[in-house]
Write an enzyme that holds these catalytic residues in place. Sequence first.
Site, PDB file in Angstrom:
ATOM      1  N   TYR A 185       0.719  -1.293  -0.049  1.00 17.96           N
ATOM      2  CA  TYR A 185       0.209   0.001   0.005  1.00 17.96           C
ATOM      3  C   TYR A 185       0.705   1.308  -0.157  1.00 17.96           C
ATOM      4  O   TYR A 185       1.453   1.562   0.814  1.00 17.96           O
ATOM      5  CB  TYR A 185      -1.077  -0.036   1.211  1.00 17.96           C
ATOM      6  CG  TYR A 185      -2.030  -1.328   1.342  1.00 17.96           C
ATOM      7  CD1 TYR A 185      -2.171  -1.878   0.172  1.00 17.96           C
ATOM      8  CD2 TYR A 185      -2.408  -1.501   2.524  1.00 17.96           C
ATOM      9  CE1 TYR A 185      -2.988  -3.165   0.133  1.00 17.96           C
ATOM     10  CE2 TYR A 185      -3.466  -2.641   2.613  1.00 17.96           C
ATOM     11  CZ  TYR A 185      -3.717  -3.320   1.367  1.00 17.96           C
ATOM     12  OH  TYR A 185      -4.439  -4.563   1.469  1.00 17.96           O
TER      13      TYR A 185
ATOM     14  N   ILE B 198     -12.838  -5.730   7.503  1.00 18.51           N
ATOM     15  CA  ILE B 198     -11.901  -4.495   7.871  1.00 18.51           C
ATOM     16  C   ILE B 198     -12.240  -3.241   6.582  1.00 18.51           C
ATOM     17  O   ILE B 198     -11.360  -3.154   5.693  1.00 18.51           O
ATOM     18  CB  ILE B 198     -10.497  -4.907   7.329  1.00 18.51           C
ATOM     19  CG1 ILE B 198     -10.307  -5.716   6.128  1.00 18.51           C
ATOM     20  CG2 ILE B 198      -9.900  -5.821   8.706  1.00 18.51           C
ATOM     21  CD1 ILE B 198      -8.938  -6.186   5.691  1.00 18.51           C
TER      22      ILE B 198
ATOM     23  N   ASN C 230     -19.275   3.481  11.209  1.00 15.11           N
ATOM     24  CA  ASN C 230     -18.926   2.067  11.016  1.00 15.11           C
ATOM     25  C   ASN C 230     -18.995   1.476  12.283  1.00 15.11           C
ATOM     26  O   ASN C 230     -19.488   0.232  12.467  1.00 15.11           O
ATOM     27  CB  ASN C 230     -17.725   1.683  10.156  1.00 15.11           C
ATOM     28  CG  ASN C 230     -17.811   2.200   8.767  1.00 15.11           C
ATOM     29  OD1 ASN C 230     -18.901   2.563   8.248  1.00 15.11           O
ATOM     30  ND2 ASN C 230     -16.694   2.502   7.993  1.00 15.11           N
TER      31      ASN C 230
ATOM     32  N   ARG D 176     -17.733 -21.155  -7.051  1.00 17.21           N
ATOM     33  CA  ARG D 176     -17.112 -20.069  -8.080  1.00 17.21           C
ATOM     34  C   ARG D 176     -15.697 -19.778  -7.783  1.00 17.21           C
ATOM     35  O   ARG D 176     -15.336 -19.719  -6.310  1.00 17.21           O
ATOM     36  CB  ARG D 176     -18.032 -18.818  -7.757  1.00 17.21           C
ATOM     37  CG  ARG D 176     -19.362 -18.692  -8.327  1.00 17.21           C
ATOM     38  CD  ARG D 176     -20.013 -17.370  -7.955  1.00 17.21           C
ATOM     39  NE  ARG D 176     -21.392 -17.414  -7.984  1.00 17.21           N
ATOM     40  CZ  ARG D 176     -22.063 -16.446  -7.342  1.00 17.21           C
ATOM     41  NH1 ARG D 176     -21.436 -15.364  -6.495  1.00 17.21           N
ATOM     42  NH2 ARG D 176     -23.550 -16.446  -6.944  1.00 17.21           N
TER      43      ARG D 176
END
Length: 276
Positions: free
Chosen positions: A55, A232, A244, A271
């Site tokens: 990140y 998360i 949240n 899937r």
Amino acid sequence: MPIPTVTFRSGQVVPALGQGTWAMGDDPRTRDRELDALRTGLDAGLTLVDTAEMYGAGRSEELVGEVISGRRDEVFVVSKVLPSNATRQGTIDACHASLRRLGTDRIDLYLLHWRGRAPLAETVDAFSQLMADGAIGAWGVSNLDGADLADLPAGAEPATDQILYNLTRRGPEFDLLPSLRQRRIPVMAYSPVEQGRLLGHPELAAVADRHDASTAQIALAWTMRSGQVVAIPKASSAEHVLENARAVDIELTADDLADLDAAFPPPTRPRPLEMI
Ligand code: NAP
């Protein structure tokens, strides 16, 4: 209401609602707002913080380092090694680089971000070494489907599999979630509000209205409903974080769940595991 918890096989207890940090730390102009959001989350009990060396090429870990400075013991830090670094020595070096950016001597949970070319046995070997050295508290994986998990070395049990799971990504319910539940491996659900794309959904809004709640809160309550999933969400404003956090107060009824099943049908066949 206190944040509910999820227990890993080791007995480690973590909050069922944490904080994501993808794309945080990238822009100096939004840094203070992001620091405030993450600190507000910690104060509200969202003490599991998920980051990764990927990140912002380490800038997210640096931001998390600033947030946990002076309050390290309150926080359960999750970070991840890139597949391109996930050889035996590469994993150890990547972990130490993450520790430096985080300004700490321990990552609580260290994940393989997704499966690449490095043999899983080498990565797991490095994780074991890092645990023995006290550099990480536990190891896990991310984006691994059932077949990948079967390729882990015999006896190697990850603490978690961090996967894409939300109302629009219910594929794992067919086989991956049941098999992990049987092995007592809780999952971490990433992108639980589908990066914001879920929030304008009319059926979700109808359920939210019944609870006098927001669509984000309903999506998060749904993701955490089994007690075996850590959600998360990433929120870069304190306002979103507090909204949240209040998702834990919501108890979805059988009617809510039926309406959500009708709008977002569960899988009827296997899937492939999706990734963002
Ligand atoms: P997400 O959490 O589903 O969505 C983030 C987006 O939702 C942001 O734009 C955020 O806006 C918005 N949002 C959050 N709460 C909101 C609220 N209450 N009201 C309105 N908007 C709200 O997506 P994500 O960031 O992809 O996933 C979460 C975390 O999972 C990441 O940050 C990362 O830590 C992890 N992740 C892991 C992987 C993996 O491969 N292992 C992949 C993707 C993500 P603001 O920022 O403006 O608040």
